[in-house]
Design a protein around this motif. Sequence first.
Motif, PDB file in Angstrom:
ATOM      1  N   ALA A   1       0.106  16.368   5.193  1.00 40.95           N
ATOM      2  CA  ALA A   1      -0.914  17.185   5.849  1.00 40.95           C
ATOM      3  C   ALA A   1      -1.845  17.824   4.842  1.00 40.95           C
ATOM      4  N   SER A   2      -1.293  18.366   3.742  1.00 37.70           N
ATOM      5  CA  SER A   2      -2.139  19.018   2.748  1.00 37.70           C
ATOM      6  C   SER A   2      -3.056  18.022   2.072  1.00 37.70           C
ATOM      7  N   ARG A   3      -2.578  16.802   1.811  1.00 38.11           N
ATOM      8  CA  ARG A   3      -3.432  15.793   1.210  1.00 38.11           C
ATOM      9  C   ARG A   3      -4.539  15.394   2.171  1.00 38.11           C
ATOM     10  N   ASP A   4      -4.203  15.266   3.443  1.00 36.82           N
ATOM     11  CA  ASP A   4      -5.225  14.907   4.420  1.00 36.82           C
ATOM     12  C   ASP A   4      -6.272  16.009   4.545  1.00 36.82           C
ATOM     13  N   ASP A   5      -5.824  17.267   4.474  1.00 33.55           N
ATOM     14  CA  ASP A   5      -6.773  18.373   4.508  1.00 33.55           C
ATOM     15  C   ASP A   5      -7.718  18.302   3.323  1.00 33.55           C
ATOM     16  N   ALA A   6      -7.183  17.969   2.171  1.00 42.72           N
ATOM     17  CA  ALA A   6      -8.011  17.847   0.979  1.00 42.72           C
ATOM     18  C   ALA A   6      -9.022  16.722   1.124  1.00 42.72           C
TER      19      ALA A   6
ATOM     20  N   VAL B   1       2.662  10.322  -8.666  1.00 39.95           N
ATOM     21  CA  VAL B   1       3.697  10.225  -7.639  1.00 39.95           C
ATOM     22  C   VAL B   1       3.463  11.261  -6.539  1.00 39.95           C
ATOM     23  N   ARG B   2       2.965  12.440  -6.921  1.00 41.60           N
ATOM     24  CA  ARG B   2       2.630  13.437  -5.896  1.00 41.60           C
ATOM     25  C   ARG B   2       1.557  12.899  -4.955  1.00 41.60           C
ATOM     26  N   ARG B   3       0.572  12.213  -5.513  1.00 42.89           N
ATOM     27  CA  ARG B   3      -0.494  11.653  -4.674  1.00 42.89           C
ATOM     28  C   ARG B   3       0.068  10.605  -3.715  1.00 42.89           C
ATOM     29  N   ALA B   4       0.970   9.773  -4.219  1.00 44.00           N
ATOM     30  CA  ALA B   4       1.580   8.765  -3.360  1.00 44.00           C
ATOM     31  C   ALA B   4       2.419   9.413  -2.279  1.00 44.00           C
ATOM     32  N   ALA B   5       3.110  10.505  -2.637  1.00 41.03           N
ATOM     33  CA  ALA B   5       3.941  11.193  -1.654  1.00 41.03           C
ATOM     34  C   ALA B   5       3.115  11.774  -0.528  1.00 41.03           C
ATOM     35  N   GLY B   6       1.867  12.145  -0.817  1.00 39.34           N
ATOM     36  CA  GLY B   6       1.004  12.734   0.186  1.00 39.34           C
ATOM     37  C   GLY B   6       0.136  11.739   0.916  1.00 39.34           C
ATOM     38  N   ALA B   7       0.293  10.456   0.634  1.00 40.27           N
ATOM     39  CA  ALA B   7      -0.581   9.450   1.214  1.00 40.27           C
ATOM     40  C   ALA B   7      -0.050   8.941   2.552  1.00 40.27           C
ATOM     41  N   ALA B   8      -0.957   8.560   3.412  1.00 41.07           N
ATOM     42  CA  ALA B   8      -0.571   7.897   4.646  1.00 41.07           C
ATOM     43  C   ALA B   8      -0.197   6.443   4.386  1.00 41.07           C
TER      44      ALA B   8
ATOM     45  N   PRO C   1       4.995   4.471   3.236  1.00 38.47           N
ATOM     46  CA  PRO C   1       4.389   3.295   3.876  1.00 38.47           C
ATOM     47  C   PRO C   1       3.514   2.567   2.863  1.00 38.47           C
ATOM     48  N   HIS C   2       3.617   1.263   2.806  1.00 36.36           N
ATOM     49  CA  HIS C   2       2.810   0.535   1.836  1.00 36.36           C
ATOM     50  C   HIS C   2       2.495  -0.859   2.347  1.00 36.36           C
ATOM     51  N   VAL C   3       1.450  -1.444   1.766  1.00 35.65           N
ATOM     52  CA  VAL C   3       1.065  -2.806   2.085  1.00 35.65           C
ATOM     53  C   VAL C   3       0.809  -3.536   0.774  1.00 35.65           C
ATOM     54  N   VAL C   4       1.190  -4.796   0.724  1.00 36.45           N
ATOM     55  CA  VAL C   4       0.917  -5.655  -0.426  1.00 36.45           C
ATOM     56  C   VAL C   4      -0.319  -6.473  -0.076  1.00 36.45           C
ATOM     57  N   ALA C   5      -1.426  -6.180  -0.738  1.00 30.66           N
ATOM     58  CA  ALA C   5      -2.713  -6.750  -0.343  1.00 30.66           C
ATOM     59  C   ALA C   5      -2.754  -8.267  -0.479  1.00 30.66           C
ATOM     60  N   SER C   6      -1.974  -8.814  -1.413  1.00 33.10           N
ATOM     61  CA  SER C   6      -2.030 -10.261  -1.681  1.00 33.10           C
ATOM     62  C   SER C   6      -1.099 -11.087  -0.808  1.00 33.10           C
ATOM     63  N   ASP C   7      -0.404 -10.452   0.137  1.00 33.51           N
ATOM     64  CA  ASP C   7       0.515 -11.200   1.003  1.00 33.51           C
ATOM     65  C   ASP C   7      -0.216 -12.362   1.683  1.00 33.51           C
TER      66      ASP C   7
END
Length: 303
Positions: free
Chosen positions: A21-26, A74-81, A104-110
């Motif tokens: 939530a805090s990352r999204d607010d930012a 890692v903090r940025r990743a923790a706050g990511a959607a 949640p993650h996606v591998v772009a080259s799949d």
Amino acid sequence: MTKLLVATMAVALALTGCSTASRDDAAHGKPLVVTTFTVLADIAANVAGDRLAVESITKSGAEIHGYEPTPGDVRRAAGAALVVKNGLGLDAWFDRFTDDLHAPHVVASDGITPIPIASDAYAGKPNPHAWMSPLNVVVYADNLAAAFTRIDPAGAAVFRANAEAYKQRLRAVAHDLVDSLHALPANERALVTCEGAFSYLTRDAGLAERYIWPVNAEQQAVPRQVAATIDFVRTERVPAVFCESTVSDKAMRRVAAASGARFGGILYVDSLSRADGPVPTYLDLIRHDSRTIVAGLTGKAVQ
């Protein structure tokens, strides 16, 4: 990476694991998408449009092979959607942290058929630089549109439309790339670079590929690699050689001096430039590299 840094990251994760939530607010209320490097961030931003905030972990000009994430990363990743990775072994440096996060993650080259690396310690492993073919990035765009829809279902139509528009631009750039390189004479139809990062581009354009080292994780050219590259350039009468922006060009300049070839210029692969630089976007990167290769091989490069 030291045990102390790993421990620091673990504390950071414990403190920020619920900080979405805090990352999204930012990001002014938009879900945050974090990518592992700048090229991927630009591709993702074209598909995301205005609905998502997209950030790259690594900065412009960074060498991404073997990158070591900081606690801040890692903090940025923790706050990511969503975390977007290239895959094919390129960003394995981040896997152990996103796995622990269950982010949640996606591998772009799949879905892309990889080209295997042909030599040295990495022989047989997939060449990770799949984005160097704009036609592969068409697949990236579809993968990203689907992943973005999962985190923002209301934006599905927007993501599909953005992806389709971007795919048209990718196909146009791919056509221009092949067209510009197709007319080169036989002895000029070879791309000699520091890193073996151009296998997908040379495949598309019908060029022979030669490099000093297969991936930038090595970076220190050994004498046999330099000697083999010099022999190839001499034997094939290749008129120019090139190097990438994220590594030293000293070894390739030795190849040029010993073989009689020109140093044809700097190519971009692993990182975009800053906004006021020569390759602020992925499409700019492909156009720049195509122009630089043609100009270098035909003797028109200015260095």
